[in-house]
Motif scaffolding. Structure first.
Motif, PDB file in Angstrom:
ATOM      1  N   THR A 242       0.684   4.259  -2.660  1.00 42.75           N
ATOM      2  CA  THR A 242       0.531   5.644  -2.220  1.00 42.75           C
ATOM      3  C   THR A 242       1.650   6.530  -2.756  1.00 42.75           C
ATOM      4  O   THR A 242       1.415   7.677  -3.166  1.00 42.75           O
ATOM      5  CB  THR A 242       0.499   5.703  -0.688  1.00 42.75           C
ATOM      6  OG1 THR A 242      -0.546   4.839  -0.197  1.00 42.75           O
ATOM      7  CG2 THR A 242       0.233   7.117  -0.206  1.00 42.75           C
TER       8      THR A 242
ATOM      9  N   LEU B  77      -6.470   5.531  -5.683  1.00 43.99           N
ATOM     10  CA  LEU B  77      -5.181   6.183  -5.436  1.00 43.99           C
ATOM     11  C   LEU B  77      -4.391   6.372  -6.730  1.00 43.99           C
ATOM     12  O   LEU B  77      -3.655   7.350  -6.879  1.00 43.99           O
ATOM     13  CB  LEU B  77      -4.360   5.358  -4.444  1.00 43.99           C
ATOM     14  CG  LEU B  77      -4.813   5.415  -2.978  1.00 43.99           C
ATOM     15  CD1 LEU B  77      -4.055   4.388  -2.157  1.00 43.99           C
ATOM     16  CD2 LEU B  77      -4.610   6.805  -2.397  1.00 43.99           C
TER      17      LEU B  77
ATOM     18  N   ARG C 251      -5.736  11.038  -2.337  1.00 43.76           N
ATOM     19  CA  ARG C 251      -6.227  10.550  -1.038  1.00 43.76           C
ATOM     20  C   ARG C 251      -7.688  10.921  -0.819  1.00 43.76           C
ATOM     21  O   ARG C 251      -8.463  10.136  -0.264  1.00 43.76           O
ATOM     22  CB  ARG C 251      -5.369  11.112   0.089  1.00 43.76           C
ATOM     23  CG  ARG C 251      -3.953  10.536   0.136  1.00 43.76           C
ATOM     24  CD  ARG C 251      -3.217  11.104   1.338  1.00 43.76           C
ATOM     25  NE  ARG C 251      -3.078  12.554   1.225  1.00 43.76           N
ATOM     26  CZ  ARG C 251      -2.943  13.372   2.265  1.00 43.76           C
ATOM     27  NH1 ARG C 251      -2.964  12.883   3.496  1.00 43.76           N
ATOM     28  NH2 ARG C 251      -2.806  14.664   2.092  1.00 43.76           N
TER      29      ARG C 251
ATOM     30  N   ARG D 275       0.827  -1.201   0.000  1.00 46.34           N
ATOM     31  CA  ARG D 275       0.000   0.000   0.000  1.00 46.34           C
ATOM     32  C   ARG D 275       0.863   1.255   0.000  1.00 46.34           C
ATOM     33  O   ARG D 275       0.521   2.258  -0.641  1.00 46.34           O
ATOM     34  CB  ARG D 275      -0.924  -0.001   1.214  1.00 46.34           C
ATOM     35  CG  ARG D 275      -1.957   1.110   1.172  1.00 46.34           C
ATOM     36  CD  ARG D 275      -2.845   1.097   2.412  1.00 46.34           C
ATOM     37  NE  ARG D 275      -3.918   2.060   2.268  1.00 46.34           N
ATOM     38  CZ  ARG D 275      -3.804   3.367   2.487  1.00 46.34           C
ATOM     39  NH1 ARG D 275      -2.632   3.854   2.876  1.00 46.34           N
ATOM     40  NH2 ARG D 275      -4.828   4.180   2.334  1.00 46.34           N
ATOM     41  N   GLN D 276       1.979   1.227   0.720  1.00 51.94           N
ATOM     42  CA  GLN D 276       2.872   2.385   0.716  1.00 51.94           C
ATOM     43  C   GLN D 276       3.442   2.625  -0.678  1.00 51.94           C
ATOM     44  O   GLN D 276       3.629   3.779  -1.086  1.00 51.94           O
ATOM     45  CB  GLN D 276       3.991   2.165   1.724  1.00 51.94           C
ATOM     46  CG  GLN D 276       3.551   2.251   3.175  1.00 51.94           C
ATOM     47  CD  GLN D 276       4.651   1.894   4.152  1.00 51.94           C
ATOM     48  OE1 GLN D 276       5.699   1.370   3.748  1.00 51.94           O
ATOM     49  NE2 GLN D 276       4.438   2.155   5.431  1.00 51.94           N
TER      50      GLN D 276
END
Length: 455
Positions: free
Chosen positions: A262, A308, A280, A258-259
């Motif tokens: 992102t 995202l 976001r 997920r990072q």
């Protein structure tokens, strides 16, 4: 209303706790060695508890936090839960009958859980009040169903000690797990304002994974201690500890994944193609709308990742789009950017489902999957509100989206978005908001929102 419901559940757990502690202190502890052994195991389970991330809509998550609660996060202390259920179903210790009652079970479980939580608080973690309330009520239910039958001798007369006893314990734990799922969904709905049906469905699906492991371990612990004594506890705890360690590793992998997504989403902001925080905000709105439409946990995860990355195709443009807003663009140009985004998403190694949603977000809504419809509407709303075309703010932007329901935006998605925005506003103002009516015969088996009259 939601605060009163959560307080009622906590008050019921507090009354049961006070009654159990008072009864145990007055009459003494029956089988103190057994109680101490199970209490230490429950405390160990609480010390190993994992704090799940605050889901979207939780007060501690912030307005921009998106992401559904995973199955393994619904039982953050599986070892403590299994030990508590085992003590509630314990009828013998090394062949000798036990005589502790349901109230002593609740008292031991509460004392052990509070000891573990106190250590967690000392380490800077939250007290998890709802977690303790659920533990007290579910363990109290299981103990109230088993201990009176066992202590009176009726259980042995009617069921015996053979396979029928095992079947009875499994059925009782299955009913206990069902009650826990209902209670967990109710508390989550009161805390977040999400619809109850999808929350209960996710809780029931979680029972097939870690929930079934907890129930099976609880039964095996109770039967193992009945035959082999307390030495069976550390041996039977090893499989669940290994399962919890594997969940930690999986959680670390998912967090890294997920990072990475992102960071890719922020690339458009750093390069100046989109406004800060746009990805976001779209992800948070998309997850909230998806919850209202009854999406499953897995669909919400795909939706969050696609939201995202929905603007990543702009990195392939030579001339940036003004303010990064793709909603006002001609249809052909918006589709070209979406196709470029799908190609970039595939090259980054994300799942094919995410790439397809990114690629099809600019198609007419009649040709789109449900997730692409949500991303398109949430993105258009944020583009319209953030730009200068609608100085009237959200009302003017929603009106513009409603005007596009003939071709660009699905009416149900637009009305769900309007409800989510009104709900957030009512939370700030302290007002009560009625959820829009739903038609259970919606396309794809999901609840369909019936649009109300404008105004």
């Amino acid at each position: 209303m939601r605060d009163r419901g959560a307080k009622a559940v906590r008050a019921a757990a507090a009354v049961l706790t006070a009654t159990a502690l008072g009864h145990t202190l007055w009459n003494g502890v029956s089988g103190p060695g057994t109680a101490l052994a199970f209490g230490l195991l429950i405390t160990l389970g609480e010390l190993a508890r994992r704090d799940p991330p605050a889901p979207s809509g939780h007060p501690g998550a912030g307005p921009l936090r998106a992401g559904p609660l995973r199955a393994e996060d619904r039982q953050p202390a599986p070892l403590g839960s299994a030990a508590a259920l085992a003590y509630a179903l314990l009828g013998a210790d090394a062949g000798q009958p036990t005589h502790h009652g349901a109230l002593q079970v609740v008292a031991v479980v509460v004392a052990a859980a509070l000891a573990g939580i106190a250590a967690q608080v000392a380490r800077g973690r939250g007290p998890a009040v709802d977690h303790v309330a659920r533990r007290v009520l579910t363990v109290g239910f299981a103990a109230a169903c088993f201990q009176p039958l066992h202590n009176s001798g009726r259980l042995e007369e009617q069921v015996g000690r053979g396979p029928y006893l095992v079947l009875f314990l499994l059925l009782l734990l299955g009913l206990t797990a069902l009650c826990d799922a209902v209670l967990a969904a109710a508390l989550a709905g009161l805390r977040t304002g999400w619809p109850y049906g999808p929350l209960l469905r996710d809780e029931l699906r979680a029972l097939l994974g870690i929930g079934s492991a907890i129930c099976a371990t609880g039964v095996v612990m109770a039967l193992g201690v009945a035959v082999a004594g307390l030495w069976a506890l550390p041996v039977l705890s090893v499989p669940l500890l290994l399962t919890q360690m594997s969940f930690r590793r999986i959680d670390a992998v998912r967090t890294t994944y997920r990072q990475t997504i992102t960071s890719l989403a922020r690339a458009t902001e750093i390069a100046g193609y989109t406004r800060p925080g746009h990805a976001r905000r779209v992800a948070a709105l998309s997850c909230a709308v998806g919850r209202e439409l009854g999406l499953s946990q897995r669909e919400l995860t795909v939706l969050e990742y696609a939201a995202l990355m929905h603007d990543i195709g702009q990195l392939s443009l030579v001339d940036p789009v003004p303010a990064g807003a793709t909603a006002p663009l001609p249809a052909a140009e918006a589709r070209r950017i979406a196709v470029l985004g799908g190609e970039v998403a595939r090259q980054t190694g994300v799942s094919a489902e995410v790439a397809v949603i990114v690629e099809r977000q600019a198609d007419p809504y009649r040709d789109q999957p449900v997730l692409a419809r949500i991303v398109r509407t949430a993105n258009a709303y944020d583009d319209l509100v953030g730009g200068t075309r609608h100085p009237g703010g959200s009302l003017a932007a929603l009106e513009q989206l409603r005007l596009g329901t003939a071709h660009d935006h699905h009416p149900d998605v637009v009305e769900c978005l309007a409800y989510v925005l009104r709900r957030n506003s009512s939370r700030r103002d302290g007002a009560r908001l009625e959820r829009p009516k739903r038609d259970a015969r919606g396309r794809g088996g999901r609840a369909r929102v019936v649009p109300g009259r404008p105004g």
